[in-house]
Design a protein around this motif. Sequence first.
Motif, short mmCIF file in Angstrom:
data_model
loop_
_atom_site.label_atom_id
_atom_site.label_comp_id
_atom_site.label_asym_id
_atom_site.label_seq_id
_atom_site.Cartn_x
_atom_site.Cartn_y
_atom_site.Cartn_z
N LYS A 35 -33.96 17.46 5.76
CA LYS A 35 -34.12 18.60 4.86
C LYS A 35 -33.05 19.62 5.20
N ASP A 53 -24.66 24.05 5.03
CA ASP A 53 -26.07 23.69 4.91
C ASP A 53 -26.77 23.90 6.25
N THR A 94 -34.05 16.11 1.50
CA THR A 94 -32.65 15.90 1.15
C THR A 94 -32.29 14.43 1.23
#
Length: 536
Positions: A35, A53, A94
Amino acid sequence: MSSEPHATSDEVSTGTDAGPDDANDVVLEAQGLKKHFDQSDGLVDKLLGAGGDVKAVDGVDLQVKDGETLAVVGESGCGKSTLGETLLNLQTATEGTVRYRGEDITGLTGRKMRPYRKDLQMIFQDPLASLNPRQTVGEIITAPMEVHDFPVSDPDVRTTADVTVADDVTDPVSVTVADDVDRAVRAEGGVSVVDVTVRSAEEADGLTVDLGFDDDVLSATVTEEGDGYEIRVAVDASENELRVHRAEQLLELVGLKPGHMDRYPGQFSGGQQQRVGIARALAVEPELIVADEPVSALDVSVQAQIINLLEELQEDLGLSLLFITHDLSVVRHIADRVAVMYLGEIVEIANTQELFEDPQHPYTKSLLSAVPRIDPETRTDRTILSGTVPSPIDPPSGCRFHTRCPAVIPPEDWGGDQAAFRDVFAFRNRILDDAIDPEAAAQRIGSESEDAVADHLIERSLDRDLEELPSDAADVVREAALALAGGDVEDAADVVGDAFTSPCEEQRPSRTHRETEGWASCHRLDPDAPGSAEIE
């Protein structure tokens, strides 16, 4: 489902609880779960690659088995809560997969996820924030039942009665329980038991039947059969009445009172609010509960009460529990297995007793060394980690723990001991992280001499004299410190960047499995890993 007649007051029905040893089926499983959160502020950042990210969860493999408690532990910010939310699809994964009872539920939302929500519930860290302040406790607990059309009869549950016949009843009595009574009476161990007390009627011939706490949602019909009586117990309530009744049962189960149904969350203490949250999670009889730091916001005495309650519920109801916490002293009390998490990854997993008695990963050892002890003199192995937790936006290469690891491996050509390398390696990492302030050092010593500032930086950064290092390493440290004192941080980083390297940062560690269940990911456990210096 079946019903059973009861001919005497001595007949008592018992159920069988299936524990982890009887059913080792996997309830919830994650494989390669990731994630990541996009930190880009807008289109320009995304085009330029800025922001990056946050790798909150980064490749987690995990299994939760029937009836077990799996604890996930680690420092604040390591991704524990995000892992729990992603497993339940409260956050969209993700990458990777999540399976419930073998079914892939990865990324399911809305109506597609609803059938699984009943079986997968969560207890949140902040009890008050997770409860609607405008709803009464009764409305909060019954809301999940309304969403999932609960209660419904379970064909796998057996219904029966625990019958008590008073001495003044001389005729034979038989009791039959309707198949759907489990809608009103909570089942334990696959059996729903109604308490039935039979007495002679005081003012007329016949019997009176008392159904105890369930009297308001059940009815008992008495008929004469031959020389005795037959009593049939059935549900006698609307869906809403059954939900209210079940909510009252749950309140008693978690240590509150049915009279609390009409109160609001703000009228309770923190411990009572968390009990309401637990009751809500249990409302639809889930198979697994993710408990996210359920006691961290509570007083110590209340923490013990909630932990004991969760342990009792887990045992009585056969729940599977994923218990997220940073408190290892709690883990030893409640968990069957422990997964240790650092910077988005699981670094070790083992049975609780084995992990506490023989931790394998250096990070696990440091966490265990921080557990408070009654007698401080018994603490002989306290490990204080140096440095700060790296950013999950740009985690370290190789083993993510190497920047803080007390067991970091020196290169093959290192001429000193491991403790000396650990010292210069920490100094090197502080320079690369721009964590050394030469201007503050100059102000502290009251001198702008580069030699004086460099000497101060070395003294403050190393746990040993410069002369105790191998000569080539001492020269590098001195050169880097002089560069810092002269304001050239980039030059200092270039000097130490290639001089003090570790195999730990060059490749990711493989998993080393225990002889029993569990594994740890550390180069120190791999006999084929480069580097040979002993830890001192």
